[in-house]
Design an enzyme around this catalytic site. Structure first.
Site, PDB file in Angstrom:
ATOM      1  CG  ASP A 187      51.789  33.452  57.545  1.00 43.87           C
ATOM      2  OD1 ASP A 187      52.915  33.552  58.057  1.00 43.87           O
ATOM      3  OD2 ASP A 187      50.863  34.246  57.773  1.00 43.87           O
ATOM      4  CD  GLU A 271      58.255  33.369  58.334  1.00 47.69           C
ATOM      5  OE1 GLU A 271      58.930  34.395  58.300  1.00 47.69           O
ATOM      6  OE2 GLU A 271      57.024  33.367  58.294  1.00 47.69           O
ATOM      7  CB  CYS A 324      54.279  43.292  46.681  1.00 45.00           C
ATOM      8  SG  CYS A 324      53.328  42.843  45.216  1.00 45.00           S
ATOM      9  CB  CYS A 327      56.007  44.015  41.841  1.00 48.62           C
ATOM     10  SG  CYS A 327      55.636  45.063  43.266  1.00 48.62           S
ATOM     11  CB  CYS A 343      51.451  46.195  45.990  1.00 48.67           C
ATOM     12  SG  CYS A 343      53.107  46.575  45.417  1.00 48.67           S
ATOM     13  CB  CYS A 346      52.417  45.899  41.077  1.00 51.35           C
ATOM     14  SG  CYS A 346      51.904  44.739  42.363  1.00 51.35           S
ATOM     15  CG  ASP A 353      47.180  36.286  57.581  1.00 51.66           C
ATOM     16  OD1 ASP A 353      48.175  36.689  58.210  1.00 51.66           O
ATOM     17  OD2 ASP A 353      46.011  36.510  57.938  1.00 51.66           O
TER      18      ASP A 353
HETATM   19 ZN   LIG Z   1      53.511  44.782  44.074  1.00 53.02          ZN
END
Ligand SMILES: [Zn+2]
Length: 378
Positions: A187, A271, A324, A327, A343, A346, A353
């Site tokens: 990243d 990316e 996330c 999940c 999150c 979860c 990052d």
């Molecule tokens: Zn999650």
């Protein structure tokens, strides 16, 4: 496989003189071509092609009394100047590249000259047409057939030769199977140069930051000097030297970093869309210029290819920093200044990052599989 190597060369005073004239001729052809093309277009609405129309003028100019001095130069280099001009126009007309209109080359800037016929090199010398061998510092023995030599002179007056060799050895076939543990997502960010999916945060090294600070100081000093004064000329040289140090320090660091990343992994995921988008934001672009991810990605690309490893460039938008990685829950909004978050689905606590880098890795694995690779889970 083609292999490039750049070496420092040490011309004698006489040779430096010849090189100066050679660079001057190349610059002259480029600038004259640009002037003719702009004029024809403005006055007559006529689009000339540098590759054909300007190149055709070279033999005519060489026979003329006014431009006869062009015969002193290696003619290949002059033809190449026409090709470079053509490429500059192609970049200008390519909507994807967003390049500006070609600009005249200045005698104050970096100079270069391309030679591909009658070139040769030895243990500590290189040779181009129309001049005796030039002393060079070649660090390692080169094998393969020498294809071309590009001579250059930096703003600070150092001479270099970039040698391109063609070797018999073919590039290794790209890996058909990779291990998920050998895939790394990078990243590219502003707080760090890059953060990888293993949780390593890679900052620009201290020596680079120091060189950048030094450059900034010298630039400020230059802006205070009176135009046209001898002090301004001196200050300009100091800026050029400081700039050269920054460029070299960055290049060196990026070579080592990309080498290490490629050695340690089987596939690297970056990316590219994000880099492009951030470049559009002028204020961010300055920082990005400092981080120069683009140059890092290029180095990763060819080093990966040399080793038969993979570099995946993600150029489609996906909500990498909002998702996330555990999940796949997507948050609606994510402010740029939030460094860590939990999150809501979860309850995993994320470093923004590292989470993004993990999503880049997953996205890359999806692309590797789509391309027909087998990716084994850990
Ligand atoms: Zn999650």
């Amino acid at each position: 496989m083609l292999k490039a190597v750049k070496v420092r060369i040490y011309p004698t005073a006489e040779q430096a003189d010849w090189l100066n004239r050679q660079f001057g001729s190349v610059r002259f052809v480029y600038n004259a071509g640009l002037r003719i093309m702009s004029h024809r277009y403005k006055r007559h609405g006529q689009s000339l092609n540098a590759r054909h129309d300007i190149k055709k003028l070279l033999p005519v100019a060489k026979k003329s009394r006014k431009y006869g001095w062009l015969t002193e130069s290696d003619s290949i280099a002059l033809q190449q100047a026409c090709l470079h001009l053509d490429q500059a126009f192609q970049r200008f007309f390519d909507p994807k590249q967003k390049a500006g209109y070609p600009r005249f080359k200045s005698k104050r800037g970096r100079q270069s000259s391309y030679h591909c016929v009658g070139v040769n090199s030895g243990d500590n010398w290189i040779r181009v047409p129309k001049i005796k061998a030039i002393k060079a510092r070649i660090h390692r023995p080169m094998d393969g057939k020498l294809k071309s030599i590009t001579l250059s002179r930096t703003v600070t007056g150092k001479h270099y030769a970039a040698l391109l060799f063609e070797t018999e050895q073919a590039a290794p076939a790209p890996l058909k199977a990779v291990d998920a543990a050998g895939v790394v997502g990078l990243d590219m960010g502003l707080s760090h140069l890059a953060i990888d999916s293993n949780g390593h945060k890679i900052a620009n090294p201290r020596f680079l930051k120091q060189a950048q600070r030094n450059l900034k100081r010298k630039q400020q000093a230059l802006s205070r000097k009176q135009k046209g004064s001898a002090n301004r000329a001196k200050a300009r040289l100091l800026v050029a030297r400081a700039h050269e140090r920054v460029v070299n320090a960055r290049k060196d660091f990026q070579h080592k970093l990309s080498r290490q990343i490629v050695d340690d992994n089987q596939a690297v995921i970056v990316e590219t869309l994000k880099v492009k988008n951030m470049m559009k934001n002028a204020r961010l672009a300055r920082h990005i210029g400092d981080a120069s991810w683009h140059a890092l990605i290029e180095k990763l690309a060819y080093k990966a290819e040399e080793k038969g490893k993979h570099l995946v460039k993600l150029d489609q938008w996906f909500p990498g920093s909002k998702t996330c990685h555990v999940c796949q829950h997507k948050s609606d909004t994510m402010l740029l200044n939030i460094r860590s978050w939990a999150c809501p689905a979860c309850h995993t606590r994320h470093d923004r990052d590292i989470n993004a880098a993990l999503n880049i890795k997953h996205q890359g694995i999806v692309q590797l599989k789509t391309a027909g690779l087998s990716v084994s889970a850990h």
